[in-house]
Motif scaffolding. Structure first.
Motif, PDB file in Angstrom:
ATOM      1  N   GLY A  24       0.784  -1.228   0.000  1.00  0.00           N
ATOM      2  CA  GLY A  24       0.000   0.000   0.000  1.00  0.00           C
ATOM      3  C   GLY A  24       0.819   1.283   0.000  1.00  0.00           C
ATOM      4  O   GLY A  24       0.262   2.353  -0.023  1.00  0.00           O
ATOM      5  N   ALA A  25       2.143   1.183   0.063  1.00  0.00           N
ATOM      6  CA  ALA A  25       2.961   2.395   0.079  1.00  0.00           C
ATOM      7  C   ALA A  25       3.763   2.472  -1.209  1.00  0.00           C
ATOM      8  O   ALA A  25       4.113   1.460  -1.804  1.00  0.00           O
ATOM      9  CB  ALA A  25       3.899   2.389   1.276  1.00  0.00           C
ATOM     10  N   THR A  26       4.028   3.687  -1.634  1.00  0.00           N
ATOM     11  CA  THR A  26       4.800   3.892  -2.846  1.00  0.00           C
ATOM     12  C   THR A  26       6.288   3.716  -2.591  1.00  0.00           C
ATOM     13  O   THR A  26       6.994   3.127  -3.373  1.00  0.00           O
ATOM     14  CB  THR A  26       4.541   5.302  -3.401  1.00  0.00           C
ATOM     15  OG1 THR A  26       3.155   5.433  -3.654  1.00  0.00           O
ATOM     16  CG2 THR A  26       5.306   5.549  -4.672  1.00  0.00           C
ATOM     17  N   GLU A  27       6.775   4.232  -1.465  1.00  0.00           N
ATOM     18  CA  GLU A  27       8.213   4.191  -1.229  1.00  0.00           C
ATOM     19  C   GLU A  27       8.520   4.253   0.257  1.00  0.00           C
ATOM     20  O   GLU A  27       7.792   4.843   1.039  1.00  0.00           O
ATOM     21  CB  GLU A  27       8.884   5.365  -1.929  1.00  0.00           C
ATOM     22  CG  GLU A  27      10.378   5.280  -1.863  1.00  0.00           C
ATOM     23  CD  GLU A  27      11.072   6.205  -2.825  1.00  0.00           C
ATOM     24  OE1 GLU A  27      12.291   6.162  -2.866  1.00  0.00           O
ATOM     25  OE2 GLU A  27      10.393   6.970  -3.530  1.00  0.00           O
ATOM     26  N   VAL A  28       9.643   3.653   0.621  1.00  0.00           N
ATOM     27  CA  VAL A  28      10.126   3.659   1.991  1.00  0.00           C
ATOM     28  C   VAL A  28      11.077   4.835   2.183  1.00  0.00           C
ATOM     29  O   VAL A  28      11.944   5.083   1.351  1.00  0.00           O
ATOM     30  CB  VAL A  28      10.854   2.333   2.308  1.00  0.00           C
ATOM     31  CG1 VAL A  28      11.536   2.395   3.667  1.00  0.00           C
ATOM     32  CG2 VAL A  28       9.877   1.172   2.252  1.00  0.00           C
ATOM     33  N   VAL A  29      10.920   5.536   3.297  1.00  0.00           N
ATOM     34  CA  VAL A  29      11.825   6.616   3.671  1.00  0.00           C
ATOM     35  C   VAL A  29      12.539   6.179   4.943  1.00  0.00           C
ATOM     36  O   VAL A  29      11.912   5.988   5.974  1.00  0.00           O
ATOM     37  CB  VAL A  29      11.074   7.937   3.901  1.00  0.00           C
ATOM     38  CG1 VAL A  29      12.033   9.023   4.333  1.00  0.00           C
ATOM     39  CG2 VAL A  29      10.342   8.351   2.651  1.00  0.00           C
ATOM     40  N   SER A  30      13.848   6.020   4.834  1.00  0.00           N
ATOM     41  CA  SER A  30      14.641   5.621   5.995  1.00  0.00           C
ATOM     42  C   SER A  30      15.184   6.864   6.686  1.00  0.00           C
ATOM     43  O   SER A  30      14.971   7.991   6.218  1.00  0.00           O
ATOM     44  CB  SER A  30      15.792   4.711   5.565  1.00  0.00           C
ATOM     45  OG  SER A  30      16.814   5.477   4.957  1.00  0.00           O
ATOM     46  N   LEU A  31      15.929   6.650   7.743  1.00  0.00           N
ATOM     47  CA  LEU A  31      16.549   7.776   8.431  1.00  0.00           C
ATOM     48  C   LEU A  31      17.781   8.294   7.700  1.00  0.00           C
ATOM     49  O   LEU A  31      18.420   9.246   8.140  1.00  0.00           O
ATOM     50  CB  LEU A  31      16.877   7.405   9.877  1.00  0.00           C
ATOM     51  CG  LEU A  31      15.632   7.254  10.756  1.00  0.00           C
ATOM     52  CD1 LEU A  31      16.012   6.824  12.158  1.00  0.00           C
ATOM     53  CD2 LEU A  31      14.816   8.541  10.788  1.00  0.00           C
ATOM     54  N   ASP A  32      18.092   7.685   6.560  1.00  0.00           N
ATOM     55  CA  ASP A  32      19.125   8.221   5.675  1.00  0.00           C
ATOM     56  C   ASP A  32      18.498   9.110   4.606  1.00  0.00           C
ATOM     57  O   ASP A  32      19.184   9.920   4.002  1.00  0.00           O
ATOM     58  CB  ASP A  32      19.908   7.092   5.000  1.00  0.00           C
ATOM     59  CG  ASP A  32      20.738   6.310   5.995  1.00  0.00           C
ATOM     60  OD1 ASP A  32      21.314   6.919   6.919  1.00  0.00           O
ATOM     61  OD2 ASP A  32      20.801   5.081   5.867  1.00  0.00           O
ATOM     62  N   GLY A  33      17.200   8.940   4.344  1.00  0.00           N
ATOM     63  CA  GLY A  33      16.496   9.701   3.325  1.00  0.00           C
ATOM     64  C   GLY A  33      15.820   8.779   2.337  1.00  0.00           C
ATOM     65  O   GLY A  33      15.389   7.679   2.685  1.00  0.00           O
ATOM     66  N   LEU A  34      15.750   9.220   1.096  1.00  0.00           N
ATOM     67  CA  LEU A  34      15.170   8.444   0.014  1.00  0.00           C
ATOM     68  C   LEU A  34      16.276   7.785  -0.795  1.00  0.00           C
ATOM     69  O   LEU A  34      17.451   8.122  -0.643  1.00  0.00           O
ATOM     70  CB  LEU A  34      14.352   9.355  -0.908  1.00  0.00           C
ATOM     71  CG  LEU A  34      13.087   9.935  -0.290  1.00  0.00           C
ATOM     72  CD1 LEU A  34      12.594  11.120  -1.113  1.00  0.00           C
ATOM     73  CD2 LEU A  34      12.027   8.864  -0.196  1.00  0.00           C
ATOM     74  N   ARG A  35      15.883   6.906  -1.707  1.00  0.00           N
ATOM     75  CA  ARG A  35      16.874   6.186  -2.521  1.00  0.00           C
ATOM     76  C   ARG A  35      17.768   7.116  -3.329  1.00  0.00           C
ATOM     77  O   ARG A  35      18.895   6.797  -3.632  1.00  0.00           O
ATOM     78  CB  ARG A  35      16.192   5.183  -3.441  1.00  0.00           C
ATOM     79  CG  ARG A  35      15.254   5.804  -4.446  1.00  0.00           C
ATOM     80  CD  ARG A  35      14.580   4.748  -5.312  1.00  0.00           C
ATOM     81  NE  ARG A  35      13.288   5.157  -5.780  1.00  0.00           N
ATOM     82  CZ  ARG A  35      13.060   6.108  -6.650  1.00  0.00           C
ATOM     83  NH1 ARG A  35      14.051   6.784  -7.179  1.00  0.00           N
ATOM     84  NH2 ARG A  35      11.829   6.405  -7.021  1.00  0.00           N
ATOM     85  N   ASN A  36      17.284   8.314  -3.669  1.00  0.00           N
ATOM     86  CA  ASN A  36      18.079   9.231  -4.495  1.00  0.00           C
ATOM     87  C   ASN A  36      18.265  10.608  -3.875  1.00  0.00           C
ATOM     88  O   ASN A  36      18.751  11.523  -4.530  1.00  0.00           O
ATOM     89  CB  ASN A  36      17.443   9.373  -5.880  1.00  0.00           C
ATOM     90  CG  ASN A  36      16.013   9.862  -5.809  1.00  0.00           C
ATOM     91  OD1 ASN A  36      15.452  10.029  -4.729  1.00  0.00           O
ATOM     92  ND2 ASN A  36      15.412  10.084  -6.957  1.00  0.00           N
TER      93      ASN A  36
END
Length: 164
Positions: A24-36
């Motif tokens: 159900g989610a488009t993307e994961v946001v970690s505590l490092d940020g986004l993939r790019n």
């Protein structure tokens, strides 16, 4: 994967057990940020790589391919991401998640009370070193998630500013 407390464990979720895209989610946001787009990246760097779009359709620059994310820069550095619908923490917490899930997933997080007489949401700050998730909620449901530098997340909550 068992839910881990980022605030108490000192370990950032990573590796094969962390889902790339929760249901159900488009993307994961970690505590490092986004993939790019990682916290600490400069506006110039993100623009050069084609990640930061500076045309002002909304209330400020946006990240290419991330329609439900508002970047917050301080002194030319990415310090916070204001997350909308269809974004998730690695543990699967999203806008719309019950606050009970946030409490279970991040048991060491700190409750923050919105000032009386305001229309602001209460918060729960899940901190891991200099990074944190700030979950804004109405006591029942998460309405907004802010990820990034812990001191800036706390300042955003204390001062009551939004992404615009």
């Amino acid at each position: 994967m068992a839910a881990a407390s980022i605030a108490g464990s000192g370990v950032r979720p990573q590796g094969p057990d962390v889902p790339a895209r929760p249901v159900g989610a488009t993307e994961v946001v970690s505590l490092d940020g986004l993939r790019n787009a990682e916290f600490g990246d400069t506006e110039e760097e993100l623009t050069r790589r084609g990640v930061l779009r500076t045309e002002m359709d909304g209330c400020g620059p946006t990240l290419a391919g991330h329609d439900s994310v508002s970047p917050i820069f301080v002194d030319d550095r990415l310090v916070l991401l204001w997350l909308g619908d269809r974004m998730s923490t690695p543990e699967g917490v999203t806008v719309g998640s019950p606050v009970t899930e946030v409490r279970a997933t991040y048991p060491s997080a700190v409750d923050l009370d919105a000032p009386q007489g305001t229309y602001r949401f209460d918060g729960r700050l899940a901190r891991d070193g200099d990074r944190a998730y700030l979950f804004l909620h109405d006591g029942t449901t998460v309405h907004k998630i802010i990820a990034g530098c812990a001191d800036w997340a706390r300042r955003l909550f204390d001062e009551g500013h939004g992404p615009c």
